[in-house]
Scaffold this motif. Structure first.
Motif, short mmCIF file in Angstrom:
data_model
loop_
_atom_site.label_atom_id
_atom_site.label_comp_id
_atom_site.label_asym_id
_atom_site.label_seq_id
_atom_site.Cartn_x
_atom_site.Cartn_y
_atom_site.Cartn_z
N VAL A 7 0.84 -1.20 0.00
CA VAL A 7 0.00 0.00 0.00
C VAL A 7 0.87 1.26 0.00
CG1 VAL A 7 -2.10 -0.93 1.07
CG2 VAL A 7 -0.20 -0.19 2.52
N ILE A 8 0.31 2.31 -0.57
CA ILE A 8 1.01 3.60 -0.60
C ILE A 8 0.67 4.35 0.69
CG2 ILE A 8 1.19 5.84 -1.79
CD1 ILE A 8 0.80 4.29 -4.44
N MET A 129 9.27 -7.23 -3.34
CA MET A 129 10.20 -7.35 -2.20
C MET A 129 9.46 -7.19 -0.87
SD MET A 129 13.52 -5.41 -3.87
CE MET A 129 14.73 -5.80 -2.60
N LEU A 130 8.48 -6.29 -0.85
CA LEU A 130 7.72 -6.08 0.40
C LEU A 130 6.82 -7.28 0.71
CD1 LEU A 130 6.72 -2.33 -0.04
CD2 LEU A 130 8.18 -3.23 1.77
N THR A 131 6.12 -7.77 -0.30
CA THR A 131 5.18 -8.87 -0.03
C THR A 131 5.92 -10.19 0.21
OG1 THR A 131 4.81 -9.16 -2.40
CG2 THR A 131 3.19 -7.84 -1.21
N SER A 132 7.22 -10.22 -0.10
CA SER A 132 8.01 -11.41 0.24
C SER A 132 8.18 -11.53 1.75
CB SER A 132 9.41 -11.33 -0.40
OG SER A 132 10.23 -10.43 0.33
N ALA A 167 8.01 10.84 -5.22
CA ALA A 167 8.36 9.70 -4.35
C ALA A 167 7.11 9.15 -3.68
CB ALA A 167 9.35 10.17 -3.28
N VAL A 168 7.18 7.86 -3.37
CA VAL A 168 6.12 7.24 -2.55
C VAL A 168 6.78 6.44 -1.43
CG1 VAL A 168 4.39 7.06 -4.40
CG2 VAL A 168 5.95 5.15 -4.02
N VAL A 169 6.08 6.36 -0.30
CA VAL A 169 6.48 5.45 0.78
C VAL A 169 5.50 4.29 0.73
CG1 VAL A 169 6.76 5.15 3.26
CG2 VAL A 169 7.34 7.33 2.21
N LEU A 170 6.04 3.08 0.70
CA LEU A 170 5.21 1.88 0.59
C LEU A 170 5.32 1.05 1.86
CD1 LEU A 170 6.31 0.74 -3.00
CD2 LEU A 170 4.25 2.02 -2.41
N GLY A 171 4.22 0.42 2.20
CA GLY A 171 4.22 -0.53 3.31
C GLY A 171 3.35 -1.71 2.93
N VAL A 172 3.07 -2.59 3.88
CA VAL A 172 2.22 -3.74 3.56
C VAL A 172 0.91 -3.66 4.35
CG1 VAL A 172 4.01 -5.36 2.86
CG2 VAL A 172 3.40 -5.18 5.27
N SER A 173 -0.13 -4.27 3.76
CA SER A 173 -1.43 -4.30 4.41
C SER A 173 -2.00 -5.71 4.29
CB SER A 173 -2.37 -3.30 3.73
OG SER A 173 -3.70 -3.53 4.13
#
Ligand code: UT7
Length: 330
Positions: A7-8, A129-132, A167-173
């Motif tokens: 997610v952004i 890479m994040l969802t890994s 730029a965006v900051v991404l994380g996981v949900s």
């Protein structure tokens, strides 16, 4: 297994203060405001200061994205920078940006070159890479100082490009059905010659002659690129919608790469999505390559053009020739 998506968490952008208008360009090359506006839709572009590098613009955009996400440099463990204009050929500009932002040392930092599709490629890479599960929060930046590789004597290209960063900051949900729900990437590597910087790389290292001939500047066969761009972007948009069983009218906002208003209008016509649902800022920025989509995304969010539950489609095309699309649900 519980669903995990990217997610952004925040967006940011930066445009250099100096604005170069079409009127000023008419004093530099044989062109007119009427030609530039009617053929490309561009009215002005931002140009970085001589002492302002790609990393400086990237850092400004990244700081804005971190503030928007209510996070700090310490929260980031992955940095990907999409660019064709790193501060220098080696090392990666991402390492320079890492230091300027004060990111931790145990952060994975690398550059990615997919030209104008670079941000979509980087978003896909960061998502994987994040969802890994191996990374928690990523900073993805598209930043360009195209003015540094523009031949200011070539009217066929110099009226088109600009500088900037997004730029965006991404994380996981773990919330089902939100975030970056799909991406699609591709390239036509048999057409590299249509848009390239012909010399200054390993096949033709720069010589005094190549520099005098201007062969370290961007060259483009505009008409050929135009045709492939329209077809590839339409297909990339259509394919991703089909894959996710969505109709074009379910997309609240399309954010296309900003190269030419006529390309965007053609895609709008072919997809049967009205222009009101396309975000356009090419008139104010020109073509900023990797930076174009994240700048437009940040502007669109800040203008309230994106609401929770909306579908946003990103679609890009660039040198390579690369293309890509990404579908986001907010
Ligand atoms: O971001 C990555 C992908 N890049 C793109 O998607 C860019 C794709 N291409 C384009 O956007 C368009 O092809 C351009 C905007 C670059 C050019 O528009 P066009 O309608 O394809 O024009 P053209 O290249 O066919 O040129 C038409 C005429 C030529 O003169 P002749 O040969 O017809 O006498 C050019 O020399 O316009 C002339 N021309 C100009 N005239 C005034 C070319 N550049 C200029 C200029 N001012 N700046």
């Amino acid at each position: 297994m519980a669903s995990v998506s990217t997610v952004i968490l925040g967006t940011g952008s930066y445009a250099p203060a100096r604005i170069l208008t079409n009127a000023e360009l008419t004093k530099m090359v044989d062109t007119s405001d009427e030609w530039i506006v009617s053929r490309s839709g561009i009215r002005e572009r931002h140009i970085a200061a001589p002492d302002e590098a790609t990393s400086d613009m990237a850092v400004a955009a990244a700081r804005a994205a971190l503030a928007d996400a209510h996070l700090t440099a310490a929260d980031i463990d992955l940095l990907i920078v999409a660019t064709v204009t790193p501060d220098m050929p080696v090392p990666a500009v991402s390492c320079i940006i890492q230091a300027k932002l004060g990111l931790r040392t145990n952060v994975a930092c690398f550059d990615l070159n997919a030209a104008c599709s670079g941000f979509v490629y980087a978003l896909d890479t960061a998502s994987a890479m994040l969802t890994s599960g191996r990374y928690r929060r990523a900073l993805v930046i598209g930043a360009e100082k195209l003015s540094a590789i523009t031949d200011w004597k070539d009217r066929t290209t110099c009226v088109l490009f600009g500088d900037g960063a997004g730029a965006v900051v991404l994380g996981v949900s773990h919330e089902p059905g939100v975030g970056v729900i799909g991406t699609q990437l591709g390239a036509y590597g048999d057409s590299t010659d249509l848009l390239c910087v012909p010399k200054g790389g390993s096949s033709f290292p720069a010589t005094a002659e190549s520099i005098a001939a201007g062969d370290h500047f961007l060259k483009m066969k505009g008409k050929e690129v135009f045709k492939i761009a329209v077809r590839a972007m339409e297909e990339a948009a259509r394919d991703i919608l089909e894959h996710h069983h969505l109709r074009a009218d379910q997309i609240e906002l399309v954010i296309p790469h900003q190269a030419n208003l006529r390309i965007i209008e053609a895609i709008s016509q072919y997809l049967k999505v009205p222009m009101e649902r396309f975000y356009v800022n090419v008139d104010r920025f020109g073509n900023t390559s990797s930076a174009s989509i994240p700048i437009a995304l940040d502007e669109a969010r800040r203008l309230g053009r994106i609401k929770r539950g909306d579908y946003t489609l990103l679609v890009a095309f660039g040198a390579g020739l690369t293309y890509g699309s990404a579908l986001i649900r907010w």
